[in-house]
Write a protein that holds these residues in place. Structure first.
Motif, mmCIF file in Angstrom:
data_model
loop_
_atom_site.group_PDB
_atom_site.id
_atom_site.type_symbol
_atom_site.label_atom_id
_atom_site.label_comp_id
_atom_site.label_asym_id
_atom_site.label_seq_id
_atom_site.Cartn_x
_atom_site.Cartn_y
_atom_site.Cartn_z
ATOM 1 N N GLU A 258 0.840 -1.198 0.000
ATOM 2 C CA GLU A 258 0.000 0.000 0.000
ATOM 3 C C GLU A 258 0.884 1.261 0.000
ATOM 4 O O GLU A 258 0.998 1.938 1.017
ATOM 5 C CB GLU A 258 -0.934 0.007 1.212
ATOM 6 C CG GLU A 258 -1.949 1.138 1.194
ATOM 7 C CD GLU A 258 -2.789 1.192 2.457
ATOM 8 O OE1 GLU A 258 -3.960 1.612 2.382
ATOM 9 O OE2 GLU A 258 -2.273 0.818 3.535
ATOM 10 N N PRO A 259 1.517 1.560 -1.125
ATOM 11 C CA PRO A 259 2.323 2.787 -1.186
ATOM 12 C C PRO A 259 1.431 4.014 -0.998
ATOM 13 O O PRO A 259 0.282 4.038 -1.442
ATOM 14 C CB PRO A 259 2.936 2.754 -2.590
ATOM 15 C CG PRO A 259 2.776 1.345 -3.048
ATOM 16 C CD PRO A 259 1.546 0.809 -2.382
ATOM 17 N N ALA A 260 1.964 5.021 -0.348
ATOM 18 C CA ALA A 260 1.192 6.226 -0.058
ATOM 19 C C ALA A 260 1.913 7.447 -0.608
ATOM 20 O O ALA A 260 2.978 7.355 -1.219
ATOM 21 C CB ALA A 260 0.981 6.362 1.452
ATOM 22 N N MET A 261 1.329 8.604 -0.375
ATOM 23 C CA MET A 261 1.918 9.863 -0.830
ATOM 24 C C MET A 261 3.271 10.098 -0.159
ATOM 25 O O MET A 261 4.243 10.496 -0.807
ATOM 26 C CB MET A 261 0.962 11.016 -0.501
ATOM 27 C CG MET A 261 1.538 12.398 -0.740
ATOM 28 S SD MET A 261 0.375 13.678 -0.211
ATOM 29 C CE MET A 261 1.389 15.139 -0.365
ATOM 30 N N GLY A 262 3.329 9.848 1.131
ATOM 31 C CA GLY A 262 4.557 10.003 1.892
ATOM 32 C C GLY A 262 4.920 8.715 2.593
ATOM 33 O O GLY A 262 4.230 7.691 2.471
ATOM 34 N N LEU A 263 6.033 8.742 3.321
ATOM 35 C CA LEU A 263 6.503 7.569 4.077
ATOM 36 C C LEU A 263 6.729 6.366 3.166
ATOM 37 O O LEU A 263 6.630 5.220 3.614
ATOM 38 C CB LEU A 263 5.509 7.197 5.188
ATOM 39 C CG LEU A 263 5.139 8.302 6.172
ATOM 40 C CD1 LEU A 263 4.044 7.815 7.118
ATOM 41 C CD2 LEU A 263 6.356 8.772 6.955
ATOM 42 N N ARG A 264 7.025 6.614 1.917
ATOM 43 C CA ARG A 264 7.142 5.514 0.961
ATOM 44 C C ARG A 264 8.332 4.608 1.287
ATOM 45 O O ARG A 264 8.296 3.405 1.035
ATOM 46 C CB ARG A 264 7.264 6.076 -0.450
ATOM 47 C CG ARG A 264 6.009 6.823 -0.911
ATOM 48 C CD ARG A 264 6.227 7.586 -2.209
ATOM 49 N NE ARG A 264 6.501 6.719 -3.342
ATOM 50 C CZ ARG A 264 5.566 6.115 -4.081
ATOM 51 N NH1 ARG A 264 4.288 6.290 -3.785
ATOM 52 N NH2 ARG A 264 5.905 5.366 -5.104
ATOM 53 N N ALA A 265 9.370 5.177 1.876
ATOM 54 C CA ALA A 265 10.547 4.377 2.206
ATOM 55 C C ALA A 265 10.264 3.365 3.297
ATOM 56 O O ALA A 265 11.042 2.421 3.487
ATOM 57 C CB ALA A 265 11.693 5.292 2.640
ATOM 58 N N ALA A 266 9.167 3.524 4.028
ATOM 59 C CA ALA A 266 8.834 2.600 5.118
ATOM 60 C C ALA A 266 8.215 1.307 4.615
ATOM 61 O O ALA A 266 7.972 0.387 5.406
ATOM 62 C CB ALA A 266 7.887 3.273 6.115
ATOM 63 N N GLY A 267 7.919 1.220 3.314
ATOM 64 C CA GLY A 267 7.323 -0.001 2.769
ATOM 65 C C GLY A 267 5.972 -0.314 3.385
ATOM 66 O O GLY A 267 5.710 -1.444 3.794
ATOM 67 N N THR A 268 5.088 0.688 3.431
ATOM 68 C CA THR A 268 3.792 0.517 4.075
ATOM 69 C C THR A 268 2.904 -0.465 3.319
ATOM 70 O O THR A 268 2.982 -0.581 2.095
ATOM 71 C CB THR A 268 3.067 1.867 4.206
ATOM 72 O OG1 THR A 268 3.002 2.493 2.913
ATOM 73 C CG2 THR A 268 3.787 2.784 5.172
ATOM 74 N N GLY A 269 2.052 -1.154 4.068
ATOM 75 C CA GLY A 269 1.149 -2.126 3.470
ATOM 76 C C GLY A 269 -0.134 -2.262 4.259
ATOM 77 O O GLY A 269 -0.272 -1.716 5.366
ATOM 78 N N ARG A 270 -1.073 -3.008 3.695
ATOM 79 C CA ARG A 270 -2.344 -3.301 4.371
ATOM 80 C C ARG A 270 -2.290 -4.672 5.020
ATOM 81 O O ARG A 270 -1.736 -5.619 4.459
ATOM 82 C CB ARG A 270 -3.506 -3.253 3.391
ATOM 83 C CG ARG A 270 -3.934 -1.857 3.023
ATOM 84 C CD ARG A 270 -5.284 -1.843 2.328
ATOM 85 N NE ARG A 270 -5.703 -0.484 2.010
ATOM 86 C CZ ARG A 270 -6.898 -0.157 1.539
ATOM 87 N NH1 ARG A 270 -7.794 -1.111 1.307
ATOM 88 N NH2 ARG A 270 -7.205 1.100 1.283
#
Length: 421
Positions: A258-270
């Motif tokens: 779940e890539p977002a507008m920011g914090l992309r380097a954190a590898g965010t997901g659902r």
């Protein structure tokens, strides 16, 4: 336990060029919280039976309002800040493009041992008292490199801190050794849900009681390093009780990128929980409101660190950028805007430190966190916007990091959970 004796001989110290500050710390006989660690898939089993859960005591109240970091805390900040400048900052742009942090950087970050800072000595950590202030200082220092990568590095500490604060003796014996041993797992605190105007006290993720424990259903969003995580602390609404926290191992859930507008380097997901069964022992005896406040305090610290990065970047830029025969900093409009960033940043830092200090001493800090979050949300976004504006056309391109910091700072008022100080 004098933790600096460990770090002085660690290979990472020489590799990062941190020998000098560590030697100085040893000379001053201060202690920090660092230890070699890595991440690996594992089966969590109780290492030993504890008689009772171990909790770090609150910091003694000196009766003096003083937010000056101790010598020990200042040494930790200097070391983490050097790590942020030398390792996080250079890797940030590539990580943002790939929407994932580099594995070697996370391994190196784990060697700094941030998961140990809140764990009591009797459980293998280094804490002799509540580490809220130290955790805030570490988060701020790490965010001066990059907020997204800082989030990826700090996510496991959110789980270890939750276990220390609210885990019972069985939960601590089962999970905490992994965070104090040689292989620190990827882990995350999952509160955020994919709904507009999300309220952490009105959760759509539900936990239903079953004969063997609980059944969880719902979706969590923007979970850092979700794909790699081995353990989650998940917030869910328990029928008849309200919000609560559950320990959920990754083998029982589905994860989606779940890539977002920011914090992309954190590898965010659902994190998708589809009728996930967990035992009754998975329930943490948590003060959920305190968990939300400590997480918001963590985001304030990240905002302060990123805001400082913006200020440190724009000051030399406006002094060196020449237009119409003189530096642009000679223009009042530019100088006043830079001054505003510095003023607002000091206000954000003061409120964040004050809330952290009250939390560490066991005092009520709900009001202080609310004020800090309001200021860090509003002024953090303004600082990010001003950073872009002060660079003019350069602020709009990826050649300069301010556009990334602007995107990251917008997360402060949106995110819940993920970090816990």
């Amino acid at each position: 336990m004098s933790v600096l004796n460990r770090v002085a001989g660690a290979p990472v110290v020489e590799r990062l060029g941190l020998k000098k500050p560590v030697d100085r710390a040893l000379y001053e006989a201060t202690r920090t919280g660092f230890r070699t660690a890595g991440a690996a898939t594992r089966t969590f089993t109780a290492a030993r039976k504890l008689g009772a859960p171990a909790r770090p005591p609150s910091v003694a109240d000196s009766g003096v309002f003083d937010l000056t970091p101790s010598d020990e805390q200042q040494m930790i900040v200097e070391t983490v800040r050097e790590f942020a400048a030398e390792r996080l900052r250079p890797a940030a742009a590539t990580s943002d493009d790939k929407c994932a942090p580099p594995d070697d950087l996370l391994s190196t970050a784990a060697e700094l041992g941030v998961t140990l800072l809140g764990v009591p000595e009797e459980l293998g950590g280094v804490a002799t008292e509540r580490s809220t202030v130290t955790n805030v200082l570490v988060a701020e220092a790490m965010a001066t490199g990059d907020m997204g990568l800082a989030l990826a590095c700090l996510a496991p500490a959110a789980v270890s801190n939750a276990l220390v604060l609210w885990g019972n003796e069985e939960q601590q014996a089962t999970y905490l050794p992994a965070f104090t041993g040689e292989d620190v797992p990827a882990a995350a605190l999952a509160i955020q849900e994919p709904v507009a105007l999300f309220d952490p006290f009105s959760l759509r993720t539900k936990a239903y009681r079953t004969p063997g424990g609980f059944r969880l259903s719902g979706v969590k969003s923007l979970v850092p390093r979700a794909v790699a995580a081995e353990l989650f602390v998940v917030a869910a609404d328990v029928d008849g009780r309200g919000p609560a926290l559950f320990l959920v191992e990754s083998s029982s859930v589905t994860v989606e990128s779940e890539p977002a507008m920011g914090l992309r380097a954190a590898g965010t997901g659902r994190l998708v929980l589809d009728q996930v069964n967990v035992p009754a022992t998975a329930l943490l005896d948590a003060d959920y409101a305190e968990c939300v406040r400590l997480a918001r305090l963590g985001w304030c610290a990240l905002a302060v660190g990123t805001g400082q990065a913006v200020l440190d970047y724009v000051v030399p830029y406006v002094n060196e950028r020449v237009a119409f025969g003189e530096p642009v900093s000679h223009r009042q409009g530019v100088a006043f805007r830079v001054a505003d960033i510095g003023t607002e940043l000091d206000g954000m830092r003061l409120l964040t430190y004050r809330a952290a200090s009250r939390a560490a001493r066991g005092f009520s800090f709900a009001r202080e966190v609310a004020l800090a979050r309001k200021l860090c949300t509003d002024k953090g976004m303004a600082i990010g916007s001003d950073g872009v504006q002060l660079l003019g056309g350069h602020g709009f391109v990826k050649e300069h990091p301010v556009e990334r910091w602007y995107r990251d700072l917008r997360a402060v008022g949106v995110m819940e959970g993920a970090v816990l100080v």
